[in-house]
Every structure is written in C-alpha cells, then in structure tokens.
Design an enzyme around this catalytic site. Sequence first.
Site, PDB file in Angstrom:
ATOM      1  N   CYS A 194       0.798  -1.153  -0.021  1.00  0.00           N
ATOM      2  CA  CYS A 194       0.157   0.002   0.099  1.00  0.00           C
ATOM      3  C   CYS A 194       1.014   1.284  -0.058  1.00  0.00           C
ATOM      4  O   CYS A 194       1.954   1.326   0.741  1.00  0.00           O
ATOM      5  CB  CYS A 194      -0.843   0.026   1.138  1.00  0.00           C
ATOM      6  SG  CYS A 194      -1.717   1.464   1.410  1.00  0.00           S
ATOM      7  N   CYS A 195       0.604   2.106  -0.793  1.00  0.00           N
ATOM      8  CA  CYS A 195       1.516   3.423  -0.966  1.00  0.00           C
ATOM      9  C   CYS A 195       0.115   4.454  -0.869  1.00  0.00           C
ATOM     10  O   CYS A 195      -1.009   4.426  -0.432  1.00  0.00           O
ATOM     11  CB  CYS A 195       2.203   3.617  -1.946  1.00  0.00           C
ATOM     12  SG  CYS A 195       1.567   3.848  -3.626  1.00  0.00           S
ATOM     13  N   ALA A 196       0.425   5.921  -1.193  1.00  0.00           N
ATOM     14  CA  ALA A 196      -0.533   6.747  -1.177  1.00  0.00           C
ATOM     15  C   ALA A 196      -1.806   6.480  -1.931  1.00  0.00           C
ATOM     16  O   ALA A 196      -3.113   6.770  -1.409  1.00  0.00           O
ATOM     17  CB  ALA A 196       0.064   8.171  -1.135  1.00  0.00           C
ATOM     18  N   TYR A 218      -3.792   4.071   0.153  1.00  0.00           N
ATOM     19  CA  TYR A 218      -4.189   4.578   1.429  1.00  0.00           C
ATOM     20  C   TYR A 218      -5.502   5.533   1.453  1.00  0.00           C
ATOM     21  O   TYR A 218      -6.383   5.381   1.963  1.00  0.00           O
ATOM     22  CB  TYR A 218      -2.959   5.142   2.311  1.00  0.00           C
ATOM     23  CG  TYR A 218      -3.875   5.870   3.272  1.00  0.00           C
ATOM     24  CD1 TYR A 218      -4.252   5.207   4.696  1.00  0.00           C
ATOM     25  CD2 TYR A 218      -3.838   7.188   3.445  1.00  0.00           C
ATOM     26  CE1 TYR A 218      -4.895   5.842   5.826  1.00  0.00           C
ATOM     27  CE2 TYR A 218      -4.253   7.936   4.739  1.00  0.00           C
ATOM     28  CZ  TYR A 218      -4.630   7.209   5.718  1.00  0.00           C
ATOM     29  OH  TYR A 218      -5.246   8.010   6.845  1.00  0.00           O
TER      30      TYR A 218
END
Length: 364
Positions: free
Chosen positions: A96-98, A125
């Site tokens: 998971c990243c932004a 996210y």
Amino acid sequence: MQDRQKAQDYRAILLADTPLIDVRAPIEFEQGAMPGAINLPLMMDDERAAVGTCYKRQGADAALALGHRLVCGDIRQQRLEAWKAAYQRFPNGYLCCARGGQRSHIVQRWLQETGIDCPLIEGGYKALRQTAIQATWQLAQKPILLIGGCTGSGKTQLVRQQPNGVDLEGLARHRGSSFGRTLNPQLSQASFENKLAVELLKINARQTLKRWVLEDEGRTIGANHLPECLRERMAQAPIAVVEDPFALRLERLREEYFIRMHHDFTHAYGDEAGWQAYSEYLHHGLFAIRRRLGLQRFAELTDTLDRALAEQLSSGSTDGHMAWLVPLLNEYYDPMYRYQLEKKAANIVFRGPWQDVANWLKAQ
C-alpha cells in the site's frame, strides 16, 4: 494469485484486518494509517522530500531517477529484505502506498524479481481512507443509545459489555478527563477515525444491529475529536444515566487511577522511573485544570496530592488520595457533568444504579 493482484473491495479488506505493508514515508504514516498496517518505507522522509523537490523543478523522469539513486545498493537491499520478511510473515497481506501509484508498483516489481508475488491496494491509502470515512457516515445513521453518568460510574465497563457497544475511549487511548491519558500514546486524528470506522464495520457485520451503545462523550477525547457525523447523531440520542453511590464511584476511581496506573507505570518503566512517571501523570492531570479550579485551590490540592504520593510511596496506601479526589469531584467534575446533562435532560430515558442500567439494556 492473479485475483489478488489489485484489491478494490476496500470494505472487505478493512473487515478482515488485512495486513498492509505500507511503503509511504514515516511522516505520511504518522499522519494517518489503517489498523493492521506496518510502515516499511520505500523512501524515508528526507529522501521523499528531495524527490518531491526534484519533481517540482525538473519533472517526473528526473524525480524517478533521483529516487532510484537514493534507494540503491545496500539501502535497497536492506529495505527489500524487510519487505520480504513482512510478506513471509503476512502472506495474505497487500502493498500500500498513498494512491496505489509508483511506490507500491516499484516495491511489487522488486519483490517479483525475488520470486515473491505480492498484490497491492489499487487506489492506495487514499482509497481505504475514503472508504473508512464513508462507512462511518453510513453507520452513524443507525440509532444510538448513550450511557451517561458522573466520573467513576463505570460507564466504559458497561459499554464494553454490550455486543453493540463501541468503546470510544478505548479506541482513542484516552479516558476523556484531564487524568485520562494512558501509557499508549494517542493516534493521529486520521488513524483514530480509521480505527473507529473498522470497529463500526466489524460490529455491524457480526449481528443484526438495532442501535449502537456509546458512552456520553464531549466533542473530544483527549487530542482526538469525534467525527462530526457521529457527534451530531450523539447530540440527539437518548441517554441512560448511571447513578451509583459516591463511595462506590470513589472505589472505582481508586482502582483505575491510583492502583492500576501505578502498576502500569512501574511495570513499563521499573520501580523508580515508573514511580516518577506515575507522579508526573497525576500532577499533569491536576495542572491541566488549574485555571478552572482557581490558582489558590489548585495549589492546595497539589499540596494534598504531594502528601498522598508520599504516603503511597512509604506505605503503599492510596487512602491519602481521597483527600484531594473527593473535593475535585465535588467542586469540579460532578458540577460540570451535571450542568452538561441538564442541557440534555429531555433525552434521558432511564436512570438508576449500574446494575439496573445493565438490566434495562438487556431488556431493550
């Protein structure tokens, strides 16, 4: 594995406590993260800042090239080993990243080069965060019943016993009063809201939910504030008020604030440092309301607190604390809560001792 390459069923992910390998920078993670996420950054804060500056000045290609130069060699290998270990520990996890963009795709590709096929959260996210916000708004529309009562009435315990109870103070890691902090630091506002959303989703999924049971709280619990959509619903909700004898309330507070907190501090930090932290905790709680007490009364109660601490240290007795706790309840906490409750008198649907309120709740 193909069906797990990109996850879009965000509610299912949140409900399942799905492990998330969050590759955002630490500062992003601290500002807001999902329950169950672990932070294993692709770039640290300073590296991310440098890449961001490069992007603004020279464009995407230059920024990407800088990122690869910053995260290479031993640094790249160390971070790769951490991601591999995390995936081996949580094989059902997701990257998971932004926003589900380059960072999670880069880490996914590097893992694939080692034979690990780790899926990622499409939308990152931000998508999970929006799902949490929407879920809280939707679930807050269900009927709510509040449990009220003066400090020491056992409201939190009563809420925890309800299958449809939501322990807001537990989620906030704070008990609401000036003495309410715990040894665990409070989460950021966004992380608190995310945790609340997941709790609401889980409870709602476990049963046919007629209503929520919540403690009667103000707008804030320590540093965290309740989502406005929930707060608005709570302001209109019926209230069951616990009215226990003063002596019983004192015994609950003695156990919670003097016996348990002393134990928790000494268990965490050792006898000497734990005692110092416990003493500072009580002094800080009193100091926080000094203006409302008046400086002279604050000084008097501080002296009494010092004597009580000396007695507790020498003999183990917590009796001396009653000499400042009783006037604090009589002069500050009880009048304040009763004033607030009077403004909501029309919402009160039941009053009685703790056990009577518990029995009434079962009958509903």
